[in-house]
Design an enzyme around this catalytic site. Structure first.
Site, PDB file in Angstrom:
ATOM      1  N   LYS A 104      94.050  43.473  39.671  1.00 24.01           N
ATOM      2  CA  LYS A 104      92.808  44.009  40.478  1.00 24.01           C
ATOM      3  C   LYS A 104      91.465  43.433  40.337  1.00 24.01           C
ATOM      4  CE  LYS A 104      95.211  48.400  40.506  1.00 24.01           C
ATOM      5  NZ  LYS A 104      94.930  49.817  39.659  1.00 24.01           N
TER       6      LYS A 104
ATOM      7  N   GLU B   5      78.400  35.946  47.996  1.00 22.97           N
ATOM      8  CA  GLU B   5      79.821  35.663  48.125  1.00 22.97           C
ATOM      9  C   GLU B   5      80.595  36.615  47.182  1.00 22.97           C
ATOM     10  OE1 GLU B   5      81.449  31.486  48.912  1.00 22.97           O
ATOM     11  OE2 GLU B   5      81.515  31.784  46.844  1.00 22.97           O
TER      12      GLU B   5
ATOM     13  N   TYR C 297      89.161  47.839  45.901  1.00 23.30           N
ATOM     14  CA  TYR C 297      90.009  47.048  45.088  1.00 23.30           C
ATOM     15  C   TYR C 297      90.549  45.855  45.800  1.00 23.30           C
ATOM     16  CZ  TYR C 297      91.004  52.062  43.556  1.00 23.30           C
ATOM     17  OH  TYR C 297      90.963  53.431  43.221  1.00 23.30           O
TER      18      TYR C 297
ATOM     19  N   ARG D  67      64.493  39.564  54.437  1.00 21.60           N
ATOM     20  CA  ARG D  67      65.465  40.342  55.362  1.00 21.60           C
ATOM     21  C   ARG D  67      66.430  41.225  54.641  1.00 21.60           C
ATOM     22  NH1 ARG D  67      68.066  35.110  57.441  1.00 21.60           N
ATOM     23  NH2 ARG D  67      67.813  34.856  55.059  1.00 21.60           N
TER      24      ARG D  67
ATOM     25  N   GLN E  24      96.311  42.633  49.070  1.00 20.90           N
ATOM     26  CA  GLN E  24      96.295  44.135  49.561  1.00 20.90           C
ATOM     27  C   GLN E  24      95.026  44.462  49.162  1.00 20.90           C
ATOM     28  OE1 GLN E  24      99.317  46.841  48.693  1.00 20.90           O
ATOM     29  NE2 GLN E  24      97.815  48.535  48.145  1.00 20.90           N
TER      30      GLN E  24
ATOM     31  N   ASN F 141      92.281  47.971  49.215  1.00 22.16           N
ATOM     32  CA  ASN F 141      92.258  49.191  48.998  1.00 22.16           C
ATOM     33  C   ASN F 141      90.720  49.760  48.930  1.00 22.16           C
ATOM     34  OD1 ASN F 141      95.043  49.231  49.004  1.00 22.16           O
ATOM     35  ND2 ASN F 141      94.818  49.344  46.525  1.00 22.16           N
TER      36      ASN F 141
ATOM     37  N   ARG G 118      89.340  58.817  38.236  1.00 24.42           N
ATOM     38  CA  ARG G 118      90.612  58.278  38.784  1.00 24.42           C
ATOM     39  C   ARG G 118      91.320  57.678  37.718  1.00 24.42           C
ATOM     40  NH1 ARG G 118      91.282  58.837  44.685  1.00 24.42           N
ATOM     41  NH2 ARG G 118      89.258  59.435  45.605  1.00 24.42           N
TER      42      ARG G 118
ATOM     43  N   HIS H  64      95.665  54.268  35.809  1.00 24.65           N
ATOM     44  CA  HIS H  64      96.794  53.862  36.743  1.00 24.65           C
ATOM     45  C   HIS H  64      97.281  52.566  36.435  1.00 24.65           C
ATOM     46  CE1 HIS H  64      94.853  56.896  39.503  1.00 24.65           C
ATOM     47  NE2 HIS H  64      95.594  57.541  38.821  1.00 24.65           N
TER      48      HIS H  64
ATOM     49  N   LYS I 290      98.116  64.884  40.191  1.00 22.26           N
ATOM     50  CA  LYS I 290      98.852  63.844  39.681  1.00 22.26           C
ATOM     51  C   LYS I 290      98.331  63.184  38.480  1.00 22.26           C
ATOM     52  CE  LYS I 290     100.050  59.362  41.481  1.00 22.26           C
ATOM     53  NZ  LYS I 290      99.959  58.278  42.600  1.00 22.26           N
ATOM     54  N   ASP I 291      97.096  62.968  38.518  1.00 19.11           N
ATOM     55  CA  ASP I 291      96.396  62.374  37.186  1.00 19.11           C
ATOM     56  C   ASP I 291      96.478  63.405  36.078  1.00 19.11           C
ATOM     57  OD1 ASP I 291      96.218  60.085  38.320  1.00 19.11           O
ATOM     58  OD2 ASP I 291      93.987  60.174  38.455  1.00 19.11           O
TER      59      ASP I 291
END
Length: 182
Positions: A72, A28, A132, A23, A47, A49, A59, A62, A169-170
Site C-alpha cells: 500500500k 506530483e 490508499y 495561487r 486499486q 481506496n 483502523r 489489517h 470487526k477490529d
C-alpha cells in the site's frame, strides 16, 4: 521527492516536492517511474481506496494474506493521522517490529507499506480523509490482522484511553502471539 527507508526493510516514508506560490500549491503525488527508481519496488497499483473517519477512530491492524497480499501507498487528503506499519513477514529480522509516522494534509507525507505488513492508523484531528493505493485487489477470504492494542506490540496510538473508536470487526482481531501468516 525525498524517500527515507524506515527501520523496517522495504517500508518507506515519501515526501513529495511541493511547489507553492500565491495561487496555492502543486505536487506530483505519484509517479510510477520515480517511485520504482527511489524504492526498488514495483510501483504498479491496481486499486485505490479512500476512507473518512473522525477523531479517535483506530483502523487496523489489517493485511491481506497469501497470493492476495497487498503493498500500500498511503496518504492523508484531509486532517491528520498516526499511521502504523507492523512487520508480519515470517523470518524477517524485524518481525513484530513497527513504525509510526504522522501523515497529514499539511505535511503531504506518504508511507509505503510492503506486502506482508500489518497496517493501521488512528485519527488525531477532528476528521481525516485517508487514501490508499494497493498493488493487488481486495479478497475477503484473505483478510488477516492483529489487535490494535496488542500487549506485545505496545503501540501508542496517541488516543487517550476511553476515546478510541474501534469497529466490531477490529475488536475481534487476535493478539500478535496468535497471528498466523498463512
Amino acid at each position: 521527492m525525498q524517500v527515507q527507508e524506515t527501520k523496517l526493510k522495504g517500508c518507506f516514508i515519501i515526501e513529495p516536492q511541493i511547489f507553492k506560490d500565491n495561487r496555492g500549491y502543486f505536487f506530483e503525488s505519484f509517479n510510477e517511474q520515480k517511485f520504482e527508481a527511489a524504492t526498488g519496488h514495483n510501483g504498479h497499483f491496481v486499486q485505490d481506496n479512500q476512507s473518512a473517519s473522525s477523531y479517535g477512530v483506530i483502523r487496523g491492524l489489517h493485511l491481506q494474506k497469501g497470493e492476495h497480499a497487498q503493498a500500500k501507498l498511503v496518504r492523508v487528503l484531509e486532517g491528520k493521522v498516526l499511521d502504523v506499519a507492523v512487520d508480519l513477514r515470517p523470518g524477517s529480522p524485524t518481525y513484530g517490529e513497527w513504525v509510526a509516522v504522522e501523515l497529514s494534509a499539511e505535511n503531504n507525507r506518504q508511507l509505503y507499506v510492503p506486502r506482508g505488513f500489518g497496517h493501521g492508523f488512528s485519527v488525531l484531528s477532528e476528521t481525516a480523509v485517508f487514501a490508499y493505493k494497493c498493488d493487488n485487489g481486495y479478497n475477503k477470504e484473505a483478510e488477516g490482522g492483529v489487535q490494535y492494542n496488542d500487549p506485545t506490540l505496545k503501540i501508542d496510538w496517541q488516543i487517550p484511553a476511553g476515546k478510541e473508536v474501534i469497529s466490531e470487526k477490529d475488536a475481534l482481531l487476535r493478539p500478535f502471539s496468535e497471528f498466523n501468516p498463512e
